[in-house]
Every structure is written in C-alpha cells, then in structure tokens.
Motif scaffolding. Structure first.
Motif, PDB file in Angstrom:
ATOM      1  N   ALA A 251     -73.999  18.134  71.708  1.00  0.00           N
ATOM      2  CA  ALA A 251     -73.390  16.899  72.199  1.00  0.00           C
ATOM      3  C   ALA A 251     -74.016  15.677  71.541  1.00  0.00           C
ATOM      4  CB  ALA A 251     -73.532  16.812  73.719  1.00  0.00           C
ATOM      5  N   GLY A 252     -75.290  15.797  71.161  1.00  0.00           N
ATOM      6  CA  GLY A 252     -75.976  14.685  70.522  1.00  0.00           C
ATOM      7  C   GLY A 252     -75.759  14.593  69.027  1.00  0.00           C
ATOM      8  N   GLY A 253     -75.005  15.523  68.457  1.00  0.00           N
ATOM      9  CA  GLY A 253     -74.668  15.442  67.041  1.00  0.00           C
ATOM     10  C   GLY A 253     -75.393  16.396  66.134  1.00  0.00           C
ATOM     11  N   THR A 254     -76.205  17.292  66.662  1.00  0.00           N
ATOM     12  CA  THR A 254     -76.885  18.277  65.822  1.00  0.00           C
ATOM     13  C   THR A 254     -75.870  19.203  65.161  1.00  0.00           C
ATOM     14  OG1 THR A 254     -78.861  18.258  67.197  1.00  0.00           O
ATOM     15  CG2 THR A 254     -78.536  20.191  65.814  1.00  0.00           C
ATOM     16  N   THR A 255     -76.054  19.455  63.888  1.00  0.00           N
ATOM     17  CA  THR A 255     -75.234  20.432  63.184  1.00  0.00           C
ATOM     18  C   THR A 255     -75.841  21.815  63.386  1.00  0.00           C
ATOM     19  OG1 THR A 255     -74.568  18.822  61.512  1.00  0.00           O
ATOM     20  CG2 THR A 255     -74.375  21.153  60.914  1.00  0.00           C
ATOM     21  N   VAL A 256     -75.002  22.806  63.703  1.00  0.00           N
ATOM     22  CA  VAL A 256     -75.490  24.151  63.991  1.00  0.00           C
ATOM     23  C   VAL A 256     -74.847  25.152  63.049  1.00  0.00           C
ATOM     24  CG1 VAL A 256     -75.618  26.002  65.701  1.00  0.00           C
ATOM     25  CG2 VAL A 256     -75.953  23.620  66.413  1.00  0.00           C
ATOM     26  N   VAL A 257     -75.685  25.957  62.411  1.00  0.00           N
ATOM     27  CA  VAL A 257     -75.240  27.119  61.642  1.00  0.00           C
ATOM     28  C   VAL A 257     -75.671  28.350  62.427  1.00  0.00           C
ATOM     29  CG1 VAL A 257     -75.500  28.432  59.511  1.00  0.00           C
ATOM     30  CG2 VAL A 257     -75.400  25.925  59.435  1.00  0.00           C
ATOM     31  N   ASP A 258     -74.749  29.227  62.749  1.00  0.00           N
ATOM     32  CA  ASP A 258     -75.058  30.431  63.521  1.00  0.00           C
ATOM     33  C   ASP A 258     -74.819  31.647  62.643  1.00  0.00           C
ATOM     34  OD1 ASP A 258     -75.198  32.483  65.598  1.00  0.00           O
ATOM     35  OD2 ASP A 258     -74.933  30.842  67.005  1.00  0.00           O
ATOM     36  N   ILE A 259     -75.878  32.455  62.453  1.00  0.00           N
ATOM     37  CA  ILE A 259     -75.828  33.613  61.555  1.00  0.00           C
ATOM     38  C   ILE A 259     -76.017  34.865  62.396  1.00  0.00           C
ATOM     39  CG2 ILE A 259     -76.811  34.705  59.510  1.00  0.00           C
ATOM     40  CD1 ILE A 259     -77.990  31.963  58.747  1.00  0.00           C
ATOM     41  N   ARG A 260     -74.957  35.615  62.625  1.00  0.00           N
ATOM     42  CA  ARG A 260     -75.022  36.895  63.334  1.00  0.00           C
ATOM     43  C   ARG A 260     -73.661  37.577  63.229  1.00  0.00           C
ATOM     44  NH1 ARG A 260     -75.431  35.100  69.747  1.00  0.00           N
ATOM     45  NH2 ARG A 260     -74.813  32.937  69.452  1.00  0.00           N
ATOM     46  N   PRO A 261     -73.625  38.908  63.357  1.00  0.00           N
ATOM     47  CA  PRO A 261     -72.357  39.620  63.150  1.00  0.00           C
ATOM     48  C   PRO A 261     -71.318  39.350  64.222  1.00  0.00           C
ATOM     49  CG  PRO A 261     -74.250  41.100  62.966  1.00  0.00           C
ATOM     50  CD  PRO A 261     -74.753  39.821  63.522  1.00  0.00           C
ATOM     51  N   LEU A 262     -71.767  39.053  65.443  1.00  0.00           N
ATOM     52  CA  LEU A 262     -70.860  38.929  66.578  1.00  0.00           C
ATOM     53  C   LEU A 262     -70.806  37.479  67.027  1.00  0.00           C
ATOM     54  CD1 LEU A 262     -69.130  40.537  68.686  1.00  0.00           C
ATOM     55  CD2 LEU A 262     -71.190  40.620  70.100  1.00  0.00           C
ATOM     56  N   MET A 263     -69.594  36.939  67.164  1.00  0.00           N
ATOM     57  CA  MET A 263     -69.447  35.572  67.632  1.00  0.00           C
ATOM     58  C   MET A 263     -69.542  35.555  69.154  1.00  0.00           C
ATOM     59  SD  MET A 263     -66.367  32.796  67.122  1.00  0.00           S
ATOM     60  CE  MET A 263     -66.577  32.502  65.366  1.00  0.00           C
ATOM     61  N   ASP A 264     -70.775  35.532  69.635  1.00  0.00           N
ATOM     62  CA  ASP A 264     -70.988  35.368  71.060  1.00  0.00           C
ATOM     63  C   ASP A 264     -70.725  33.911  71.436  1.00  0.00           C
ATOM     64  OD1 ASP A 264     -71.414  37.634  72.568  1.00  0.00           O
ATOM     65  OD2 ASP A 264     -73.475  37.891  71.917  1.00  0.00           O
ATOM     66  N   PRO A 265     -70.761  33.582  72.746  1.00  0.00           N
ATOM     67  CA  PRO A 265     -70.271  32.266  73.170  1.00  0.00           C
ATOM     68  C   PRO A 265     -70.842  31.074  72.421  1.00  0.00           C
ATOM     69  CG  PRO A 265     -70.555  33.656  75.079  1.00  0.00           C
ATOM     70  CD  PRO A 265     -71.065  34.436  73.909  1.00  0.00           C
ATOM     71  N   LEU A 266     -72.145  31.019  72.208  1.00  0.00           N
ATOM     72  CA  LEU A 266     -72.699  29.853  71.534  1.00  0.00           C
ATOM     73  C   LEU A 266     -72.327  29.813  70.051  1.00  0.00           C
ATOM     74  CD1 LEU A 266     -76.237  29.481  73.161  1.00  0.00           C
ATOM     75  CD2 LEU A 266     -74.281  27.955  73.397  1.00  0.00           C
ATOM     76  N   ALA A 267     -72.143  30.982  69.447  1.00  0.00           N
ATOM     77  CA  ALA A 267     -71.726  30.996  68.041  1.00  0.00           C
ATOM     78  C   ALA A 267     -70.359  30.355  67.875  1.00  0.00           C
ATOM     79  CB  ALA A 267     -71.713  32.430  67.519  1.00  0.00           C
ATOM     80  N   LYS A 269     -69.361  27.763  69.189  1.00  0.00           N
ATOM     81  CA  LYS A 269     -69.504  26.312  69.195  1.00  0.00           C
ATOM     82  C   LYS A 269     -70.216  25.791  67.956  1.00  0.00           C
ATOM     83  CE  LYS A 269     -69.529  26.015  74.253  1.00  0.00           C
ATOM     84  NZ  LYS A 269     -68.245  25.279  74.320  1.00  0.00           N
ATOM     85  N   ALA A 270     -70.623  26.682  67.063  1.00  0.00           N
ATOM     86  CA  ALA A 270     -71.358  26.270  65.868  1.00  0.00           C
ATOM     87  C   ALA A 270     -70.426  25.585  64.874  1.00  0.00           C
ATOM     88  CB  ALA A 270     -72.024  27.482  65.222  1.00  0.00           C
ATOM     89  N   ASP A 271     -71.008  24.765  64.005  1.00  0.00           N
ATOM     90  CA  ASP A 271     -70.231  24.146  62.934  1.00  0.00           C
ATOM     91  C   ASP A 271     -69.884  25.177  61.863  1.00  0.00           C
ATOM     92  OD1 ASP A 271     -70.456  20.999  63.450  1.00  0.00           O
ATOM     93  OD2 ASP A 271     -72.357  21.940  63.981  1.00  0.00           O
ATOM     94  N   ILE A 272     -70.801  26.099  61.614  1.00  0.00           N
ATOM     95  CA  ILE A 272     -70.570  27.163  60.638  1.00  0.00           C
ATOM     96  C   ILE A 272     -71.051  28.469  61.245  1.00  0.00           C
ATOM     97  CG2 ILE A 272     -71.198  28.082  58.368  1.00  0.00           C
ATOM     98  CD1 ILE A 272     -71.631  25.204  57.424  1.00  0.00           C
ATOM     99  N   TRP A 273     -70.220  29.487  61.175  1.00  0.00           N
ATOM    100  CA  TRP A 273     -70.615  30.840  61.599  1.00  0.00           C
ATOM    101  C   TRP A 273     -70.613  31.740  60.377  1.00  0.00           C
ATOM    102  CZ3 TRP A 273     -66.828  35.108  62.894  1.00  0.00           C
ATOM    103  CH2 TRP A 273     -67.515  36.274  63.302  1.00  0.00           C
ATOM    104  N   LEU A 274     -71.746  32.365  60.095  1.00  0.00           N
ATOM    105  CA  LEU A 274     -71.844  33.325  58.998  1.00  0.00           C
ATOM    106  C   LEU A 274     -71.973  34.719  59.590  1.00  0.00           C
ATOM    107  CD1 LEU A 274     -74.336  31.613  56.485  1.00  0.00           C
ATOM    108  CD2 LEU A 274     -71.832  31.515  56.514  1.00  0.00           C
ATOM    109  N   PRO A 275     -70.898  35.516  59.561  1.00  0.00           N
ATOM    110  CA  PRO A 275     -70.945  36.873  60.141  1.00  0.00           C
ATOM    111  C   PRO A 275     -71.638  37.855  59.204  1.00  0.00           C
ATOM    112  CG  PRO A 275     -68.762  36.449  59.273  1.00  0.00           C
ATOM    113  CD  PRO A 275     -69.543  35.172  59.073  1.00  0.00           C
TER     114      PRO A 275
END
Length: 810
Positions: A251-267, A269-275
């Motif tokens: 909410a404060g503007g942090t950019t998030v990259v989420d790296i994991r095979p499964l898009m769980d709930p927080l993934a 909401k990421a800006d980039i998901w790398l499966p």
C-alpha cells in the motif's frame, strides 16, 4: 476472580517486580472481556442481579500450540463454560501480531479446542505384543512402561555406548531443545535427529556467507524493492505480522517480486511473479549474479572494503548467463535480466527467502549462499528497508531464564579433542552439517545428526548405528522421505518409543506407545514476547485435567530420568521446580503468573524506548567470518571435509539441480514429463498434524494437487477428479484442483496428507502406496543430499492420469 481481585493480584505482582521506576505493569483484561459473567464493572452489579442459571464462565491464558507443540508464538485467551473450553481468541495485548496486536487467530488457532476433545486421543500406556508393524498392543501402567524402557535403554547404552540413543525432532520443538537436550547430554548422546528440511539449513548457509547476525528484511515501510523467494508467510506465519507488514508495504508503494512455483495469495499481489521450476533456484540465483556483476550493478565501495574473493566470484559467474538459466528454470532470459537489473538498481532492497529454497534442494546451500551474496554486493545489508536492519526492541523488562541444557555434561572423546571439535561431535551417527562446523556459535541447542540418514544407518546395519529412538510429537513416515524405507529402520531398532496425543502410523512399529497430553492440559510452559512497547510474560494455564492417563512432554523426560536414577538432574520429577528456576530473579513468582488470567505486560515508558541505531555496522555483522568479510569465495568452508566425512567442499557457488528434472534428466522426462513439488507449511495444518481436525478438515476435505487447466486438458482430467501421480519412486492418489497460478509443466501438492487417507487397519497402514503423502515420491539417494547441510530434494518428475478402479490393488 472478579476484576478488583485481578487488579489486586497483578498489583502485587508489580510490587514484587519492583517496576514502579522502570515500567508500568498493566493488568491485562481487567474490566475487559475476560471478566467472569456477572462480575461488576465500574462499581459492579449487585449479587441479586446475577442470574444463578447462567453458566460459570472463566477465561484462562494459553500459548497456542497449533503451529507446533510448546511454541509460544501466539498468546490466547481461552473461555471455559462450566469447566469446558468453548472459545479461543488472540490476546490483544500480548504483541501477537507485530506491534499493533489483535484478537485474531489463524484457522488452526481457532480449531484448537477440537484437539483437546479429540475422541481419538491415546489415553493409556501400551506395550507391543505382536510383531513390529502389526499394531498389536496391550495396556500397561506408566510405572511398568518407564521401568521397562529404562532397563532396556540402560542395557543398550552399556553395550553400545550412550550415542546409540537418538531422539526424533519433529521441527523446532521447545521441549526437545531444552529438557530433551538436557536428557541427551546427561546420558551422553549427541544424537538429536534434525529433519534436514527446516530453517536450520537456511540459517547455516547464511551464517557461513554473511554472518549469523544478519536478519530477514525489516522496516518494510522503507523498502523500495522486496524480493520474496520461496517464502510463504501466508501459510507459515499468517498471524504473526508478516502478512500485514507485506500488505502495508504494498500500500505504501513497495515493489514486490515473488519467486515461487505456486501463486499463493500474496504472490497474486506482487508486481512480478516468477514461477521458477521447483529445485532450480540455484540456477536462477547464479544468473542474477551474472547480470548484476557483469553489468556493474553492485556497490563497488562495499565490495572493495567488505567482500572476500569477489574477483573469483565475478570470474565464476560469467559462465551462467540468463540464456543458460532459462531452459533450466522455465523463466525467460529477458525476465531474468529484468529482475536482476531491478535488484541491482532499486535500493533499499530486501530479500525474504524461505524453506522452499535451501532447505529442500540438494544444492540448497549454494542456492542460499548466492541469494545472500546478491543482497550483500548490492549494498543492501544493515540499511533500513534492507536485510539485517530491525528496529531494536530494547532490553526485556522481565527476564525469564532459559532451561539449562547441561551442555557441559556431554563428554569429550579423544577424537573430539584431537580434531578440535566440540564434545560429542565424533559420536554423531550422521552429522547434519560437517563435524568441524558444529559448535555453540552455530547450533540451535547442541550437535545434530540428520534424521533420515540416521534412520537409514539402522536400516542398512551401518557400524555404530542407533539402537534406541524416542519419537515425540513426530511421525517419521511424514516428517522425512520414503516411509517404506523408514519402516525398515523402525523394525530393526532394539527400542522404539512413541509419545504422542494420537496414533500415527509409526506407532505400529513401537515397543511402547505412551499417551501425551496436549499443552492445554498442563501448566508447564512459560513464554515471553519483547518489543519496543514492553515485555509480555505468561504461563500456559491448564484448561482441563490430562485426558485418561496422559502425561505432558515435559513430564515424560522427568519420569524417564527418574526411572534411570537421574532424578537429581531433573528436579526430582517436579516440573514446577524447573519453572521456578526459570523465574528466579524475574520478580515474578509462578503463583502470580498462574493467577494472571491474561499474562503480565510490563510497559516500556515512551522516553525509554530505544532509538534506531546507526546502520552499516559491518564490523559487527561480519565479525564471525574469515577476515571479517562477506564470503564471495568461501574461506570458511572451502577445502574442508563435507558432512559425510568424504570430500572437500568448494568455495564458489555451484548448480547441481534436482535429482530428476526436465533439463537435468531429459531421458527420464520422456516418461515422467511433469515436475511435482509440495508446500512445506500450510495454513490449515502443521505438517501431518491436524489434517483431520473437523473444522480444518472441512476446509480441505481431500488431498489436493494443483494443476494448470491446460495441463489437465491434455490428460483428460476434470477439476475434482481423483488422479494417480507416479514418480520413479512411488505413487500417490490425489484430487485434481484446477489452478492457473501454477506453470503448465508443474504440479503442486501439500505434504502431510497421511492421516486423512490412512485406513484404521494396521495391515492397510503397512501398504504405503495407498496413501497420499508426497514423501513417497522423492529420491532418497543419500549421496545426492546437500554435502554441507544435508538438505534433500522435494521435487521429482511425475506422470499423471485419472485414477481408475483397481489402481489401489497394485
């Protein structure tokens, strides 16, 4: 006890603490929802106004055990009506959910009363009368069981030495690392059998690369880029602040990259998901390093002053471009390069990496080390919003002493002294990390052997193998790999004792099965939580008498020590004496804690809260490392023998890859074209615990495997079909769940399905292929395990088909 009585009791506790100058003692719950029904408020109602037919309502404090027995993560308020536990909620003033505190609990915490009143509880001690694996037992008394166990254990220790005894560690288990470790040390065994698939692996890699003092990213409100890599706090720590902090950062503007095979709930909401393809994180990390170093995106000043062997690392990673990593990881080279450039240019950056990385891959050490090096060379250590920069909580205002493990009682051998090792290390049957690494500066509570390797030593009749094992709150068929091989080991043990609340499949192989009470049935656990606002301390208050003849995990050790004639080292069997020892000097008495219905909170005056310290304190952070520097070429481990006492370790990160992989074993992939992995921690259970707790089972009634709809269509699988998933090592039966948040060549399930699909009959339990736990699918070639910290693969190649009638007859 009414509100005024509560306030008076807590006031007496405050006087005993002498806290009038150093802090304000807050009486938790006074005048709030924990008052008994009918208690007066603000002057109170008259006795005549109380309804005599209303239930007698009382609230007691308990530490929630639903993330693991005896853990003290969340403080709870438990309502009893007429003596029966009917409601549980989070304690809002106990620092449960970060600095704000809420009454929330996760689904597991809310289901806790159901494990207390579980109709399937083990209630009486039992002695085996049939062959191991038959499940035939007769009831006996505790005295008979303890006497027989002590006699057999004593005889085995006399014959083979004390190191023939080992204890299974279910996870980071407070009972085992305190009283259990004390028992090991007193009898003279170092063989605490750690799982090899837990956070200790990740911590060891960090310790030898960037130092043990560096913590995960903190102050996320200051983080510009957050890289979440193989971590799933929405499953493993849902009520402990991490989820809220992440959402606030987004909410404060942090950019998030989420790296994991499964898009769980927080993934999602990421800006980039790398499966990333399971088991290939090491290749991805090396490609990131290739870009960051090759394009000069690192902090040159930091590298020149604080990095050892950077030039060697730079030369090494030139051979790992994104184009090399793309076919291995399943991630496009352009996406790898894009994220690497973000990591090198967006500061402050924090990397939150979890159990899915180094703890469960055969090259997990170097994967973790590479991730640590990315964070270090980009200048993101010990800066607000980066790694290792938490706001200090301040000194605890109430000090509870740890239980003394009597480490000095573990004897040195001549081999220990000759090699400069710690006491007992030479007697480890399967050292989890190299013997030379295991020391008070690096271990949790003492030396460790690797759980699976130690059991395989028994199965394979290796010299000096274990003869006696205690399984406490641990199901070895679900805690490690390949239950059929584990069964071989359990059959060969001279003594196997289980102490648990419920029958797990390994009980069929035990010599004695002893009934454990839950931690809600005893008052033997003191815990503290310390933060900038103050210090909370509480004891679990028993919510019920122990069911049947069950005894606590603590009392098991005290009773067994007494039967062995070691009572003097274990408070002569009095756990209250241990608790009083912990509280000595705290200013609190055990009686005062047990009388405080919601614990005691000592508030820190606003002007006494610690200021944020100066940052970039690298001399302190790296003090334990060779030359006091980040180990780009690792001088701590390079050239030293591995955990199998066989080969020297290297000094630079390498990629080994999974034992079975699409890129690594293409011939095998023709028959097994999909990759399968599992979720290590899950929000509706704790490994194989609680899978059939009614409230939780209703939320996930069948053992699922998530499959991309496009993949399912290729194999004629409908959403909700029972499917057969087969690897080169075994087969399981699961229910297909369509989910687009998983790559088309990957399947994801959850570990610990055993109990939900295991028959009651012992003969059926022995047919390990009939269950749905991913543990039967994985490679168990010990030569492939990580040579530094013993991590095992939790990925394999599989094929999938609809489950047909008759498949369970194979």
């Amino acid at each position: 006890m009414g509100d005024l009585a509560k306030l008076a009791a807590l006031g007496r506790a405050g006087a005993a603490c002498g806290m009038d100058a150093g802090g304000l003692l807050v009486p938790l719950g006074a005048g709030g929802p924990i008052a008994p029904l009918g208690a007066g408020r603000g002057g109170g109602a008259s006795a005549a106004a109380v309804d005599p037919t209303a239930p007698v309502r009382e609230v007691r404090h308990a530490w929630c055990q639903m993330c693991g027995p005896a853990k003290t993560n969340c403080s709870t308020l438990c309502t009893l009506e007429n003596g029966r536990w009917t409601r549980v909620e989070g304690n809002p003033n106990a620092l449960n959910n970060g600095r704000h505190g809420t009454c929330s609990l996760c689904a597991k915490g809310n289901a806790a009363p159901q494990i207390l009143y579980d109709p399937h509880r083990i209630l009486y001690p039992m002695r085996r009368v049939g062959a191991k694996g038959e499940g035939r037992f007769v009831r006996c008394t505790w005295d008979e069981a303890l006497a027989a166990i002590a006699a057999r254990l004593g005889s085995l220790c006399d014959q083979y030495g004390p190191a023939c005894y080992g204890v299974l560690s279910p996870q980071a288990y407070p009972v085992l690392r305190t009283v259990g470790r004390r028992f090991l040390n007193v009898i003279g065994s170092p063989n605490y059998l750690h799982s090899g698939i837990c956070a200790l692996q990740r911590r060891a890699s960090k310790t030898v690369t960037i130092g043990g003092a560096v913590c995960p990213p903190a102050q996320l409100d200051k983080t510009r880029l957050l890289v979440v890599w193989g971590a799933n706090p929405e499953n493993s720590a849902v009520n402990q602040g991490a989820v809220r902090d992440r959402l606030d950062a987004l909410a404060g503007g942090t950019t998030v990259v989420d790296i994991r095979p499964l898009m769980d709930p927080l993934a999602s909401k990421a800006d980039i998901w790398l499966p990333v393809r399971p088991g290939t994180d090491g290749a991805l990390a090396l490609a990131f390093l290739h870009v960051i170093i090759g394009e000069g995106l690192y902090d040159r000043a930091f590298v020149e002053e604080w990095c050892l062997g950077f030039d060697k690392l730079a030369d090494h990673v030139r051979t790992f471009p994104p184009e090399w990593a793309a076919p291995i990881t399943g991630i496009a080279a352009d996406d790898i390069r894009r994220v690497a450039r973000m990591m090198g240019t967006m500061a402050p950056m924090g990397i939150l990496y979890g159990n899915g990385i180094g703890d469960q891959a055969v090259d997990g050490h170097w994967a973790c080390a590479s991730i640590c090096l990315i964070e270090a060379i980009t200048g993101n250590l010990d800066v607000p919003g980066g790694g290792g920069a938490p706001v200090p909580p301040g000194k605890p205002l109430v000090r509870v002493a740890p239980i003394d493990a009597l480490t000095e009682r573990l004897p040195f051998s001549d081999e220990d002294r000759a090699n400069g090792w710690c006491a007992g290390v030479s007697a480890l049957v399967a050292p989890e990390t190299p013997r030379w690494y295991q020391s008070p500066a690096t271990w949790e509570s003492g030396p460790n052997s690797a759980y699976f390797r130690a059991l395989m030593g028994v199965a394979n009749d290796e010299p000096g193998h274990l003869r006696a094992v205690l399984g406490q709150a641990s199901n070895p068929f679900g805690a490690t790999r390949q239950p059929a091989r584990v069964a071989e080991a359990l059959r060969k043990l001279d003594l196997y004792v289980v102490h648990d609340t419920r029958w797990n499949p390994s009980c069929d192989f035990a010599d004695f099965v002893l009934p454990a009470c839950t931690h809600y049935e005893c008052s033997q656990q003191i815990g503290t939580k310390n933060g900038p606002e103050g210090t909370f301390v509480a004891v679990t208050q028993a919510l019920a008498a122990p069911m049947g003849e069950s005894r606590s995990d603590w009392d098991l050790y005290l009773g067994l020590a007494g039967a062995l004639g070691l009572g003097a080292d274990f408070w002569e069997g009095d756990m209250d004496a241990c608790l009083r020892e912990q509280l000595a000097g705290s200013g609190l008495t055990l009686e005062e804690l047990r009388a405080a219905p919601a614990g005691v909170f000592v508030e820190r005056p606003a002007d006494a809260r610690p200021p944020e310290p100066a940052r970039c304190d690298y001399a302190r952070l790296f003090a334990s490392l060779p030359e006091g520097k980040v180990q780009c070429a690792n001088a701590w481990i390079g050239g030293r023998v591995d955990n199998r006492d066989e080969e020297p370790l290297g000094c630079l990160p390498v990629y080994v890859g999974p034992p079975e992989g699409l890129a690594e074993t293409p011939d095998l992939a023709r028959d097994y074209p999909l990759v399968l992995s599992d979720v290590h921690a899950y929000r509706l259970c704790n490994h194989s615990y609680y899978t059939d707790t009614p409230a939780l089972h209703a939320l996930q009634p069948t053992p699922w495997v998530k499959i991309n709809p496009a993949t399912a269509a290729r194999y004629g699988i409908a959403d909700g079909d029972w499917v057969r998933v087969e690897s080169p090592h075994g087969c399981v039966r699961l229910v297909a769940e369509y989910f687009e948040g998983v790559a088309p060549d990957v399947l994801m399930t959850r570990r610990g399905w055993w109990r939900a699909t295991t028959p009651d009959d012992a003969a059926e339990r022995a047919r390990f292929a009939w269950q749905s736990d991913s543990s039967v699918l994985y490679d168990t070639d010990e030569r492939r395990f990580d040579r530094f910290h013993s991590a095992m693969a939790k990925q394999t190649l599989v094929r999938i088909a609809r489950w047909e009638e008759g498949d369970d007859d194979e």
